[in-house]
Design a protein around this motif. Structure first.
Motif, PDB file in Angstrom:
ATOM      1  N   ALA A 126     -16.761  -1.780   9.284  1.00 13.57           N
ATOM      2  CA  ALA A 126     -17.122  -0.589   8.526  1.00 13.57           C
ATOM      3  C   ALA A 126     -16.479  -0.696   7.148  1.00 13.57           C
ATOM      4  CB  ALA A 126     -16.626   0.660   9.236  1.00 13.57           C
ATOM      5  N   PRO A 127     -17.186  -0.318   6.073  1.00 12.68           N
ATOM      6  CA  PRO A 127     -16.585  -0.371   4.736  1.00 12.68           C
ATOM      7  C   PRO A 127     -15.246   0.364   4.650  1.00 12.68           C
ATOM      8  CG  PRO A 127     -18.937  -0.033   4.550  1.00 12.68           C
ATOM      9  CD  PRO A 127     -18.589   0.081   6.019  1.00 12.68           C
ATOM     10  N   SER A 128     -15.086   1.419   5.429  1.00 14.22           N
ATOM     11  CA  SER A 128     -13.828   2.176   5.400  1.00 14.22           C
ATOM     12  C   SER A 128     -12.657   1.384   5.981  1.00 14.22           C
ATOM     13  CB  SER A 128     -13.991   3.490   6.179  1.00 14.22           C
ATOM     14  OG  SER A 128     -14.320   3.223   7.532  1.00 14.22           O
ATOM     15  N   HIS A 129     -12.934   0.273   6.670  1.00 17.58           N
ATOM     16  CA  HIS A 129     -11.878  -0.559   7.237  1.00 17.58           C
ATOM     17  C   HIS A 129     -11.438  -1.687   6.312  1.00 17.58           C
ATOM     18  CE1 HIS A 129     -13.204   0.949  11.400  1.00 17.58           C
ATOM     19  NE2 HIS A 129     -12.186   1.659  10.961  1.00 17.58           N
ATOM     20  N   LEU A 130     -12.061  -1.795   5.134  1.00 20.05           N
ATOM     21  CA  LEU A 130     -11.580  -2.774   4.163  1.00 20.05           C
ATOM     22  C   LEU A 130     -10.139  -2.412   3.797  1.00 20.05           C
ATOM     23  CD1 LEU A 130     -14.702  -2.973   1.832  1.00 20.05           C
ATOM     24  CD2 LEU A 130     -13.731  -4.884   3.131  1.00 20.05           C
ATOM     25  N   PRO A 131      -9.296  -3.399   3.488  1.00 16.50           N
ATOM     26  CA  PRO A 131      -7.917  -3.086   3.103  1.00 16.50           C
ATOM     27  C   PRO A 131      -7.886  -2.122   1.900  1.00 16.50           C
ATOM     28  CG  PRO A 131      -8.169  -5.432   3.479  1.00 16.50           C
ATOM     29  CD  PRO A 131      -9.553  -4.841   3.522  1.00 16.50           C
ATOM     30  N   ALA A 132      -6.914  -1.246   1.876  1.00 15.99           N
ATOM     31  CA  ALA A 132      -6.801  -0.237   0.812  1.00 15.99           C
ATOM     32  C   ALA A 132      -6.834  -0.861  -0.586  1.00 15.99           C
ATOM     33  CB  ALA A 132      -5.542   0.602   1.010  1.00 15.99           C
ATOM     34  N   PRO A 133      -6.136  -1.983  -0.853  1.00 16.63           N
ATOM     35  CA  PRO A 133      -6.213  -2.568  -2.199  1.00 16.63           C
ATOM     36  C   PRO A 133      -7.634  -3.023  -2.566  1.00 16.63           C
ATOM     37  CG  PRO A 133      -4.303  -3.427  -1.047  1.00 16.63           C
ATOM     38  CD  PRO A 133      -5.121  -2.667  -0.035  1.00 16.63           C
ATOM     39  N   VAL A 134      -8.402  -3.486  -1.579  1.00 15.32           N
ATOM     40  CA  VAL A 134      -9.794  -3.900  -1.833  1.00 15.32           C
ATOM     41  C   VAL A 134     -10.627  -2.669  -2.172  1.00 15.32           C
ATOM     42  CG1 VAL A 134     -11.875  -4.914  -0.811  1.00 15.32           C
ATOM     43  CG2 VAL A 134      -9.635  -5.969  -0.397  1.00 15.32           C
ATOM     44  N   ARG A 135     -10.471  -1.604  -1.404  1.00 15.99           N
ATOM     45  CA  ARG A 135     -11.219  -0.370  -1.684  1.00 15.99           C
ATOM     46  C   ARG A 135     -10.862   0.182  -3.072  1.00 15.99           C
ATOM     47  NH1 ARG A 135      -9.310   1.050   3.441  1.00 15.99           N
ATOM     48  NH2 ARG A 135      -8.268   2.851   2.529  1.00 15.99           N
ATOM     49  N   ALA A 136      -9.588   0.091  -3.452  1.00 16.97           N
ATOM     50  CA  ALA A 136      -9.168   0.573  -4.770  1.00 16.97           C
ATOM     51  C   ALA A 136      -9.795  -0.265  -5.881  1.00 16.97           C
ATOM     52  CB  ALA A 136      -7.640   0.547  -4.880  1.00 16.97           C
ATOM     53  N   THR A 137      -9.828  -1.584  -5.709  1.00 17.20           N
ATOM     54  CA  THR A 137     -10.448  -2.457  -6.709  1.00 17.20           C
ATOM     55  C   THR A 137     -11.944  -2.179  -6.819  1.00 17.20           C
ATOM     56  OG1 THR A 137      -8.806  -4.189  -6.371  1.00 17.20           O
ATOM     57  CG2 THR A 137     -10.885  -4.854  -7.373  1.00 17.20           C
ATOM     58  N   LEU A 138     -12.596  -1.986  -5.688  1.00 16.50           N
ATOM     59  CA  LEU A 138     -14.026  -1.680  -5.702  1.00 16.50           C
ATOM     60  C   LEU A 138     -14.298  -0.385  -6.466  1.00 16.50           C
ATOM     61  CD1 LEU A 138     -14.962  -2.628  -2.035  1.00 16.50           C
ATOM     62  CD2 LEU A 138     -15.816  -3.729  -4.117  1.00 16.50           C
ATOM     63  N   ALA A 139     -13.507   0.638  -6.212  1.00 13.62           N
ATOM     64  CA  ALA A 139     -13.701   1.928  -6.888  1.00 13.62           C
ATOM     65  C   ALA A 139     -13.485   1.793  -8.393  1.00 13.62           C
ATOM     66  CB  ALA A 139     -12.750   2.977  -6.306  1.00 13.62           C
ATOM     67  N   ARG A 140     -12.496   1.001  -8.781  1.00 16.52           N
ATOM     68  CA  ARG A 140     -12.164   0.842 -10.200  1.00 16.52           C
ATOM     69  C   ARG A 140     -13.145  -0.094 -10.925  1.00 16.52           C
ATOM     70  NH1 ARG A 140      -7.613  -0.889  -9.255  1.00 16.52           N
ATOM     71  NH2 ARG A 140      -7.926  -3.108  -9.534  1.00 16.52           N
ATOM     72  N   ALA A 141     -13.484  -1.208 -10.299  1.00 20.32           N
ATOM     73  CA  ALA A 141     -14.285  -2.237 -10.969  1.00 20.32           C
ATOM     74  C   ALA A 141     -15.793  -2.022 -10.839  1.00 20.32           C
ATOM     75  CB  ALA A 141     -13.919  -3.618 -10.411  1.00 20.32           C
ATOM     76  N   TYR A 142     -16.211  -1.230  -9.861  1.00 21.48           N
ATOM     77  CA  TYR A 142     -17.640  -1.031  -9.617  1.00 21.48           C
ATOM     78  C   TYR A 142     -17.976   0.456  -9.475  1.00 21.48           C
ATOM     79  CZ  TYR A 142     -17.423  -6.021  -8.753  1.00 21.48           C
ATOM     80  OH  TYR A 142     -17.216  -7.377  -8.889  1.00 21.48           O
ATOM     81  N   PRO A 143     -17.716   1.221 -10.532  1.00 19.82           N
ATOM     82  CA  PRO A 143     -18.010   2.655 -10.435  1.00 19.82           C
ATOM     83  C   PRO A 143     -19.507   2.898 -10.232  1.00 19.82           C
ATOM     84  CG  PRO A 143     -17.552   2.046 -12.716  1.00 19.82           C
ATOM     85  CD  PRO A 143     -17.252   0.835 -11.856  1.00 19.82           C
ATOM     86  N   GLY A 144     -19.822   3.838  -9.375  1.00 15.45           N
ATOM     87  CA  GLY A 144     -21.215   4.169  -9.105  1.00 15.45           C
ATOM     88  C   GLY A 144     -21.868   3.301  -8.046  1.00 15.45           C
ATOM     89  N   TYR A 145     -21.200   2.239  -7.620  1.00 15.21           N
ATOM     90  CA  TYR A 145     -21.738   1.386  -6.561  1.00 15.21           C
ATOM     91  C   TYR A 145     -21.349   1.950  -5.199  1.00 15.21           C
ATOM     92  CZ  TYR A 145     -23.121  -2.503  -9.567  1.00 15.21           C
ATOM     93  OH  TYR A 145     -23.735  -3.295 -10.498  1.00 15.21           O
ATOM     94  N   LYS A 146     -22.224   1.749  -4.233  1.00 20.61           N
ATOM     95  CA  LYS A 146     -21.934   2.136  -2.861  1.00 20.61           C
ATOM     96  C   LYS A 146     -21.724   0.870  -2.053  1.00 20.61           C
ATOM     97  CE  LYS A 146     -23.715   4.344   1.168  1.00 20.61           C
ATOM     98  NZ  LYS A 146     -24.299   5.329   1.845  1.00 20.61           N
TER      99      LYS A 146
END
Length: 143
Positions: free
Chosen positions: A83-103
Motif C-alpha cells: 500500500a502506498p501508505s506503507h512506503l517509508p516516511a522519508p520516501v513519502r515526504a520526498t514524494l510530497a515535496r518533489a511531486y506536488p499534485g501527483y497521486k
C-alpha cells in the motif's frame, strides 16, 4: 501515406516497449529451475519477457510479487506490492515535496540480488504516469 505510416510506426514502438506475455514452455529451463528452487510454494506463475530478462508474477503468502531473472537463471530482484501508505516516511515526504499534485497509485518494495532494498512508487497526474525509485532515506535511486 505518410499520415498513416507514422501512427503505425509509433504504435509498433509502443507495443515493443511493453512486456511480452509468455507461455511457461517459452521460458528457459534455467530460469524455471531457479524460480522453482527459490519459490517452491508457487505453482503457476505468469511469465513475461522484459527486454532480455524474464519476469515471473505470482502471489506468495497473500502478497503480490514478481521475480526478475536473467536468461541464465540468475535471480536479479524481487518486487513486492505494498500500500502506498506503507512506503517509508522519508520516501513519502520526498514524494510530497518533489511531486506536488501527483497521486501515488501503486507502491512496491524491490530487493536486488545483492540484498539492497529500494522503494518504487507509481505516480499519476492529469492522466500521465511515471515510476520513481527511492532508497529508504528518501533519496532517489536508479532502477
Amino acid at each position: 501515406m505518410k499520415k498513416t505510416l507514422l501512427p503505425v510506426l509509433l504504435a509498433g514502438l509502443a507495443y515493443s516497449a511493453q512486456a511480452q506475455t509468455l507461455q511457461p514452455t517459452q521460458v528457459p529451463a534455467a530460469v524455471v529451475a531457479t524460480f522453482n528452487a527459490t519459490f517452491p510454494a508457487v505453482k503457476a506463475p505468469t511469465w513475461e519477457k522484459e527486454g532480455d530478462h524474464y519476469e515471473a508474477g505470482f502471489t506468495l503468502n497473500g502478497a503480490t510479487m514478481s521475480a526478475l531473472l536473467s536468461p541464465a537463471g540468475a535471480l536479479l530482484e524481487t518486487e513486492t506490492d505494498m500500500a502506498p501508505s506503507h512506503l517509508p516516511a522519508p520516501v513519502r515526504a520526498t514524494l510530497a515535496r518533489a511531486y506536488p499534485g501527483y497521486k501515488v497509485t501503486e507502491a512496491a518494495t524491490i530487493v536486488a540480488a545483492s540484498g539492497a532494498t529500494t522503494y518504487e512508487a507509481e505516480l499519476s497526474k492529469h492522466g500521465k504516469r511515471r515510476d520513481v525509485v527511492f532508497h529508504a532515506d528518501g533519496t532517489p535511486a536508479k532502477k
